[in-house]
Each structure stands twice: as C-alpha cells, then as structure tokens.
Design a protein around this motif. Sequence first.
Motif, PDB file in Angstrom:
ATOM      1  N   VAL A 109       3.736   5.312   5.886  1.00 40.05           N
ATOM      2  CA  VAL A 109       3.938   4.163   6.781  1.00 40.05           C
ATOM      3  C   VAL A 109       3.001   4.289   7.982  1.00 40.05           C
ATOM      4  N   TYR A 110       2.930   5.467   8.540  1.00 48.02           N
ATOM      5  CA  TYR A 110       2.063   5.677   9.706  1.00 48.02           C
ATOM      6  C   TYR A 110       0.596   5.398   9.359  1.00 48.02           C
ATOM      7  N   ARG A 111       0.199   5.810   8.157  1.00 45.70           N
ATOM      8  CA  ARG A 111      -1.201   5.584   7.764  1.00 45.70           C
ATOM      9  C   ARG A 111      -1.483   4.084   7.681  1.00 45.70           C
ATOM     10  N   CYS A 112      -0.527   3.318   7.138  1.00 46.70           N
ATOM     11  CA  CYS A 112      -0.691   1.858   7.078  1.00 46.70           C
ATOM     12  C   CYS A 112      -0.692   1.261   8.477  1.00 46.70           C
ATOM     13  N   VAL A 158      -2.396  -2.553   8.913  1.00 50.00           N
ATOM     14  CA  VAL A 158      -1.853  -3.394   7.837  1.00 50.00           C
ATOM     15  C   VAL A 158      -0.789  -4.326   8.438  1.00 50.00           C
ATOM     16  N   ASN A 159      -0.832  -5.600   8.081  1.00 54.89           N
ATOM     17  CA  ASN A 159      -0.062  -6.611   8.805  1.00 54.89           C
ATOM     18  C   ASN A 159       1.438  -6.604   8.516  1.00 54.89           C
ATOM     19  N   MET A 160       1.816  -6.347   7.261  1.00 53.94           N
ATOM     20  CA  MET A 160       3.242  -6.217   6.930  1.00 53.94           C
ATOM     21  C   MET A 160       3.399  -4.926   6.127  1.00 53.94           C
ATOM     22  N   ILE A 161       4.432  -4.176   6.459  1.00 49.12           N
ATOM     23  CA  ILE A 161       4.608  -2.852   5.868  1.00 49.12           C
ATOM     24  C   ILE A 161       5.523  -2.965   4.654  1.00 49.12           C
ATOM     25  N   ALA A 162       5.060  -2.405   3.536  1.00 49.22           N
ATOM     26  CA  ALA A 162       5.819  -2.583   2.295  1.00 49.22           C
ATOM     27  C   ALA A 162       5.343  -1.623   1.219  1.00 49.22           C
ATOM     28  N   PRO A 163       6.207  -1.374   0.240  1.00 52.18           N
ATOM     29  CA  PRO A 163       5.744  -0.696  -0.969  1.00 52.18           C
ATOM     30  C   PRO A 163       4.646  -1.514  -1.638  1.00 52.18           C
ATOM     31  N   GLU A 164       3.883  -0.852  -2.502  1.00 52.77           N
ATOM     32  CA  GLU A 164       2.712  -1.490  -3.104  1.00 52.77           C
ATOM     33  C   GLU A 164       3.086  -2.545  -4.153  1.00 52.77           C
ATOM     34  N   CYS A 165       4.286  -2.453  -4.687  1.00 55.58           N
ATOM     35  CA  CYS A 165       4.698  -3.339  -5.790  1.00 55.58           C
ATOM     36  C   CYS A 165       6.220  -3.287  -5.820  1.00 55.58           C
ATOM     37  N   ASN A 225       0.781  -1.232   0.000  1.00 53.66           N
ATOM     38  CA  ASN A 225       0.000   0.000   0.000  1.00 53.66           C
ATOM     39  C   ASN A 225       0.819   1.292   0.000  1.00 53.66           C
ATOM     40  N   ILE A 226       2.141   1.231   0.252  1.00 50.10           N
ATOM     41  CA  ILE A 226       2.927   2.478   0.201  1.00 50.10           C
ATOM     42  C   ILE A 226       3.173   2.832  -1.268  1.00 50.10           C
ATOM     43  N   ASN A 227       2.757   4.021  -1.624  1.00 51.58           N
ATOM     44  CA  ASN A 227       2.762   4.426  -3.025  1.00 51.58           C
ATOM     45  C   ASN A 227       4.178   4.493  -3.619  1.00 51.58           C
ATOM     46  N   ASN A 228       4.338   3.909  -4.790  1.00 50.39           N
ATOM     47  CA  ASN A 228       5.643   3.928  -5.469  1.00 50.39           C
ATOM     48  C   ASN A 228       5.899   5.181  -6.299  1.00 50.39           C
ATOM     49  N   PRO A 229       5.070   5.455  -7.339  1.00 51.84           N
ATOM     50  CA  PRO A 229       5.483   6.523  -8.267  1.00 51.84           C
ATOM     51  C   PRO A 229       5.489   7.906  -7.655  1.00 51.84           C
ATOM     52  N   GLU A 230       4.549   8.178  -6.758  1.00 51.57           N
ATOM     53  CA  GLU A 230       4.484   9.533  -6.212  1.00 51.57           C
ATOM     54  C   GLU A 230       5.286   9.676  -4.922  1.00 51.57           C
ATOM     55  N   THR A 231       5.216   8.689  -4.047  1.00 50.50           N
ATOM     56  CA  THR A 231       5.853   8.859  -2.738  1.00 50.50           C
ATOM     57  C   THR A 231       7.290   8.345  -2.740  1.00 50.50           C
ATOM     58  N   PRO A 271      11.730  11.405   2.600  1.00 49.19           N
ATOM     59  CA  PRO A 271      11.490  10.558   3.779  1.00 49.19           C
ATOM     60  C   PRO A 271      10.287  10.993   4.624  1.00 49.19           C
ATOM     61  N   GLU A 272      10.027  12.269   4.716  1.00 53.14           N
ATOM     62  CA  GLU A 272       8.913  12.722   5.549  1.00 53.14           C
ATOM     63  C   GLU A 272       7.576  12.202   4.999  1.00 53.14           C
ATOM     64  N   GLU A 273       7.411  12.282   3.690  1.00 54.72           N
ATOM     65  CA  GLU A 273       6.175  11.776   3.075  1.00 54.72           C
ATOM     66  C   GLU A 273       6.097  10.252   3.186  1.00 54.72           C
ATOM     67  N   VAL A 274       7.254   9.588   3.085  1.00 52.03           N
ATOM     68  CA  VAL A 274       7.270   8.127   3.249  1.00 52.03           C
ATOM     69  C   VAL A 274       6.792   7.777   4.656  1.00 52.03           C
TER      70      VAL A 274
END
Lengths: 352, 224
Positions: free
Chosen positions: A303-306, A311-318, A284-290, A296-299
Amino acid sequence: MAFTETMTSRERVMNALAGKPVDRPPVCNPTNVATVDLMDLVDAPFPDACRDPELNAQLAATGYTELGFDAIAPYFTIIQESSALGCDMQWEQKDNWPTVRMSNPIWKGPDDVKVPSGFLKHPDVLAITRSISLLKREFGDEVAIIGKTMGPWTLSYHLFGVEPFLLMTIDDPDLTMECLNRLKEISVLFGQAQIDAGADALTFPDHATGDLVSAEYYRRFLLELHQEMAERLDVPLILHICGKTLDRMDYIAQNNMAMFHFDSKNDAQEAMDIVDGRIGLVGNINNPETLYARGPEEVRQEVYRCMDAGVNMIAPECAVPLATKLENLMEIPKAVRAWCEDHQGNGAVGSG
Amino acid sequence: MASLKTATRGRAAEVLERIGHCVELVPLDPNFQEITVGLYVRDSVAIVWTFSRKPGVEERMRVIRDQLVALGGMTAVAGTHDKVVYECGQLHERPLKFLMKRAVEKPPDHRLPEGRVKDLRSPLMLDIKGLEEDGRWVYRVDAEGEAPNEAARLRAVTGGLARYGDMEKAGDDAASFSCGHRHDQLAHLVLPFARNVSQVEDMLAADAMRGQMTTGTLGFSPPT
C-alpha cells in the motif's frame, strides 16, 4: 497527529474518479473483495450470492461495513452477461469462481450476435441490477456503488472462444471489428441498466492483456471503441485489464475513461509516469503472493509503495482470491490512513 | 431482508481483535455444511474459528479442536471448546497448517495410519524414531528394505521434515523441532509430506490457485 477524514466514502471515490481533490486516496476495488469468510458472516455463499439479488447485496455490502473500503462492488465475477446470453456455465462451489466453458462457444461470427429479448430480465442480470437498487436504497450517498459491464473483447472470449476469436483477429480484422461493434451494444445495455439502478460508476473489464495480444491490438481494435463507451455511458468508467499492460498504457490513457485498474505485473511508478495524469490509476496490490499468502505487514508495504507512487485509488490488482484472510484486506484501509498520518503537512495528502 | 448497513457491521474486526491472526484458512469444510474454518493464534493459543452462525457450528469447532489433539498431539485448553496449545509453548505454524487441513477435511474419526509409510522414490519403507540427544528430542529417519540410493533418500526425507515440519536438521537423517521437545504425532503427520517435496509443492500450488482470478485461471492466457 491523528489524520482526520473530511469526506464521505462516496464523495472521496467520486472526487478521485473526477480527478478532483480528496481528503485521502479512496480504498476502492473495482472488481471484487468478497471472500469465503465474508460469505459465512452473512450466510451468502457462492455461487448463490452471484445469482440472488438479496444475497448478492448482503455479501457486497461487507466490503464497506466489514472491510472498511470506500466502495461496494456487487458484480463479483465476469460471467453474468455471458450466462444470460446462453453460454455453457460452470457455477463451481463456494471457494471457486464461476466460469464460462470457453471450449464450448455458442457463437461463430457477427451474425450470431443477437441479444435475447428478455436479456435484462434474465435472473443473472437481475441479480446485479436489483442488488444495486437495494444497495443504493440502503446506503444512499454514504458509499460509492460500483457496477460492472463486460467489454466486447472479454465477451468475445466467452462467446466465440479464446482461440477462435484470436484467430479471427488475425484472419479477418474487419469481421473482428464487426463482432466487437455488435457486442459493445450488450456492454451499453447492461451498463445503462446498472446506472438506472443506481450505480455511481462502472468497471469495464476488457481483457486485451499483454499476456495474449500486443499493444497495437489495443490501439487498432479497442481505443476508439472505449472512447465511445466513455461517451455513451454517463458515469465514470474504470477500465480493467489483467496482466502486463505497460506497453499499451499510453493508448489506454487516451480512452477518456476515468481510471485504469492495473495489475501488479506493472510497476506502479512506471505506470504513473506513462499515464501522466491523463487517466487515473487504481489497483496494483498483488493478490496471489501478498494478499493471499503473506501477512498484514507485507500488505502495508505494498500500500505504501502505491501511495508513494501517487496511485489515485488504492486497491488489489483484480478480484481478490476467495480464500484471502480478512486481516490482510482490513490492513489496506488501515495502511492508507497510517500513510496519510505519516505524510500530513508535506503536501502529499489531499491531492486529486 | 436484514439491514445491509447494520446486519454485521464491524463484527469481523471485533472478532479478529479477539482471536488473533489467521495461520490457516480451510475454505470448505466437507464435513459440516461447507463452512469456512480458520485456525487463529493469539498469545501462543490456537483457536478454531468460523464466521458462520449456522446451528451446530460450536459443536463442529469442538470436533475439529479434538482432531487437532488426536492427530497433532496438541493439548485442549480446559473449559473451552475451541482452543488448543502445544505444551512446549511454541505453535509450529508450518506443520500446523497441514494438521488443520487434515482435521477439517478428513472424517472426525480419522486417525494417522500406524506403521511405516512407503517411500515414493524408492522401495524403502520409512518411519521415524525419536530419542533424546543432548537435552533435545531428535527424530531419526529409519528405512526398512534395500535401495541403491538409501543415503540420498534419507537425506531428502530429512530435508522434507525440515521444510514442512519447521524442524532443524541434526545430521543427514535426523531432525528436531525448534523447541527441542517431543511431538511424535506431529512428526508422523509430516513424514508422508516429507517423502516427496515436489509433489507436495504441486499440491500446495494447486490449492493456492483455487479461487484466484488471473488471466491464467480465467483461461485468457496460459497459467503461470
């Protein structure tokens, strides 16, 4: 108060995949975190790192040793099986993904689906299985090794071509099912080879995305097939589908796989509400925009939103963009620990 | 094969702690073994850096650093091979991205073309001329030739300077850098981009999509 970790990376990932308690949510991209900087760091550039087991292992290991993720995922692309099956390949350069030339498909129907006798010995298959062996031998139980085997829907795009395959689903659903049932044996064959080599879990990309097909397609063509995969492949499976998938998440939650790797086009909280604990969620962490274009601040905010959504495991969306800045990827595990420090003692940390 | 565990462990974090945050990453250096080169910033000092350890990278960093000086009017930090600053104390990060890309991707002897540039939306030939106004160095867009839409074109190009140069508009046909200082080379570097914003946006979007894995780039859906 500083947050104290009590598990190894592998324990954390395997517990999360099993729905058991964890000291903190693992950081685990089921697809890829290799970047051009990491390729330089270990002198293992694309496309060679996709085709040579030692280069592959060197590059994959950096996800753990340099970025601080809790898993290593050595299958960076989605084309290894298709290459071994004879698809027309475009291997590209260091800064771009190898692709299958889907405008030039090699098969037309189920009768064409034949696995070459030397499939598991093909260099592009061995690149992954041997890499997994190397990684397992080196890291043992320290970190989770995540393999990947492509599902029959994605293999169909590569082997039959996107348009001919989608037309087949409309014109002859029975023939489509026959194709999928034959192709699933390739998914099992390659998946089992990776398990035998030491993979702790498998990502199972099968791109029945909302950008192309309806939710009903997932139920009709793939739900039972995915349930069968979860039964036959004896490690936790992580389904990956890019794009919009909220409309099919109720079905996905019934496929008996361990987790679903989902895209940022889907609201994390809404997704959690739909699956309601029947399957874990990762991504769910956005790749192209974030991750690619911001800092790092937007990242950290993503992460905090997830984390807030559970969300069970934290990761980029793809698979992350190959030119992603390292500081953004390193921020993900930092942000997870920071969130855990902020939430110690309120019951939010440590749930399964 | 070197140990997977210890070959580099933690090196990237140590390096980033030292060199700061990445302003621009050029994934492929066509002039030196396809290494990746980044421009990093710490305490208003820009550092040219690669994680590659191929023989000759230090000299390559020096060449790129020298191009930042030659093409962008930056000042080399004495006693270093990889560090540059702007004397004004600011880094002008937006135009610095264009400068860095050019410094890496063009041949080491590349120089900015002299003279006017052709406007892409009119027959006008464009230039910028700097002059001091109220203690600030202001760049005025100057057009040669005739075009029915000249005023609109000057306005648009000035908008482009503001967009890609991080400059502040000082009227319909003039802009200055936020520091108020003189940066002639940087202004001339930005001018070709400023004359056609939509084309530059398309170029930037195409650059950004390279190396992205999405349903669009995979060919599984129309690109978004």
